[in-house]
Design an enzyme around this catalytic site. Structure first.
Site, PDB file in Angstrom:
ATOM      1  N   VAL A  74       0.809  -1.000  -0.095  1.00 29.71           N
ATOM      2  CA  VAL A  74      -0.084  -0.043  -0.069  1.00 29.71           C
ATOM      3  C   VAL A  74       0.872   1.069  -0.092  1.00 29.71           C
ATOM      4  O   VAL A  74       2.144   1.103   0.213  1.00 29.71           O
ATOM      5  CB  VAL A  74      -0.895  -0.121   1.123  1.00 29.71           C
ATOM      6  CG1 VAL A  74      -1.914  -1.071   1.159  1.00 29.71           C
ATOM      7  CG2 VAL A  74      -0.168  -0.056   2.725  1.00 29.71           C
ATOM      8  N   SER A  75       0.246   2.335  -0.341  1.00 33.66           N
ATOM      9  CA  SER A  75       1.124   3.572  -0.408  1.00 33.66           C
ATOM     10  C   SER A  75       1.463   4.316   1.030  1.00 33.66           C
ATOM     11  O   SER A  75       2.753   4.646   1.128  1.00 33.66           O
ATOM     12  CB  SER A  75       0.501   4.461  -1.158  1.00 33.66           C
ATOM     13  OG  SER A  75       0.463   4.325  -2.537  1.00 33.66           O
ATOM     14  N   THR A  76       0.790   4.154   1.861  1.00 33.29           N
ATOM     15  CA  THR A  76       0.891   4.755   3.185  1.00 33.29           C
ATOM     16  C   THR A  76       0.466   3.946   4.421  1.00 33.29           C
ATOM     17  O   THR A  76      -0.329   3.063   4.116  1.00 33.29           O
ATOM     18  CB  THR A  76       0.055   6.392   3.276  1.00 33.29           C
ATOM     19  OG1 THR A  76      -1.437   5.762   3.348  1.00 33.29           O
ATOM     20  CG2 THR A  76       0.360   7.127   2.084  1.00 33.29           C
TER      21      THR A  76
ATOM     22  N   GLU B  47      -5.275   5.146  -4.572  1.00 33.33           N
ATOM     23  CA  GLU B  47      -4.045   5.090  -5.132  1.00 33.33           C
ATOM     24  C   GLU B  47      -3.671   5.436  -6.261  1.00 33.33           C
ATOM     25  O   GLU B  47      -2.771   6.486  -6.563  1.00 33.33           O
ATOM     26  CB  GLU B  47      -3.249   4.037  -4.531  1.00 33.33           C
ATOM     27  CG  GLU B  47      -3.114   3.538  -3.101  1.00 33.33           C
ATOM     28  CD  GLU B  47      -2.074   2.390  -2.803  1.00 33.33           C
ATOM     29  OE1 GLU B  47      -1.425   1.978  -3.901  1.00 33.33           O
ATOM     30  OE2 GLU B  47      -2.066   1.779  -1.820  1.00 33.33           O
TER      31      GLU B  47
END
Length: 218
Positions: A67-69, A167
C-alpha cells in the site's frame, strides 16, 4: 497458469517465431491449441525447455502486498489475509510474506528491490500478489518477463477490491505534479534566457554559425 502467444514465447526463449513453428512441426517443442486452433505455450513448457526440474524445485513462494501509506494498514492486512487464504485453498506453502509501504510509482522501494535481488539469485519460485499494480503501477509486463528470465512466476490473483482506487488518483496527481514542475521550470528558464543578454547573444551567434555551415554544405 500463464499462457503465451508464440511471439511472446519466442521472445522469452530468445528465438524467432519461425523457429517455434519449425519446432512445433518437428515435435521438438509442441504448441498447445485453443478451441479456435490458435497456438499458445505455457510457463511449464518454458521450465521444461530450460531443463528445470519442477517437482524438486525448492525455491521460495513469496506473498507480496503493498500500500502507499501506513494509513492503509488495514488494506495491507486484507491483502495478506486474502493471499494466505488463496494459497491454503490451493495447497501452496508460503515461505515468506512481504508487507511493503510505498507508491507503485516508486522504483526505489527497499523491500521490493530486495525481492528482485532474490529473484536474480534464483531463490524465488513464485510471487503471489492480489493485483498487478500492487507489484508495480506501470510497466508490469516488463517486470514479469524480467522475473521469468530467472524462472520466477508472478501469480496475479486479480482481486480488484484489494487494489485501492484512491492510490491510482494519488499516483496520477503525482505524475501531473512532476510534469507541471518541469513545464514551469522550462518556462522559468526561458524567461531567464530572455532576460540575460549574454546568453541570448550566444544563442543568436550559435544559430548564425549553424545556418552558415548549412549554406556551405549546400
Amino acid at each position: 497458469m500463464t499462457n503465451y502467444k508464440p511471439k511472446d514465447f519466442a521472445e522469452l526463449l530468445g528465438v524467432s517465431v519461425k523457429t517455434l513453428q519449425r519446432w512445433d512441426r518437428e515435435g521438438t517443442l509442441k504448441a498447445n491449441r485453443t478451441p479456435t486452433d490458435r497456438r499458445y505455450y505455457t510457463y511449464d513448457q518454458y521450465l521444461q525447455f530450460k531443463g528445470i526440474n519442477i517437482e524438486n524445485d525448492q525455491r521460495q513462494v513469496v506473498i507480496y502486498a503493498r500500500v502507499s501509506t501506513r494509513n492503509q494498514r488495514d488494506d495491507l492486512k486484507n491483502q495478506v489475509a486474502f493471499l494466505r487464504q488463496f494459497c491454503n485453498a490451493k495447497g501452496i506453502i508460503v515461505d515468506q510474506c512481504i508487507e511493503d509501504y510505498g507508491s507503485g510509482l516508486n522504483y526505489n522501494r527497499k523491500k521490493w528491490n530486495e525481492l528482485l535481488d532474490e529473484v536474480m539469485k534464483r531463490k524465488i519460485k513464485t510471487i503471489m500478489v492480489t493485483h498487478k499494480d500492487r507489484f508495480i503501477r506501470f510497466g508490469y509486463e516488463w517486470f514479469e518477463k524480467f522475473c521469468m528470465k530467472f524462472n520466477t512466476t508472478i501469480v496475479i490473483v486479480n482481486n480488484e477490491e484489494l487494489s485501492p482506487q484512491e492510490e491510482l488518483v494519488q499516483d496520477i496527481v503525482s505524475i501531473l505534479h512532476v510534469f507541471s514542475c518541469r513545464l514551469y521550470g522550462l518556462r522559468k528558464y526561458k524567461k531567464q534566457i530572455e532576460g540575460d543578454e549574454e546568453i541570448a547573444k550566444e544563442l543568436q551567434d550559435g544559430n548564425k554559425s549553424d545556418r552558415g555551415a548549412e549554406n556551405q554544405d549546400s
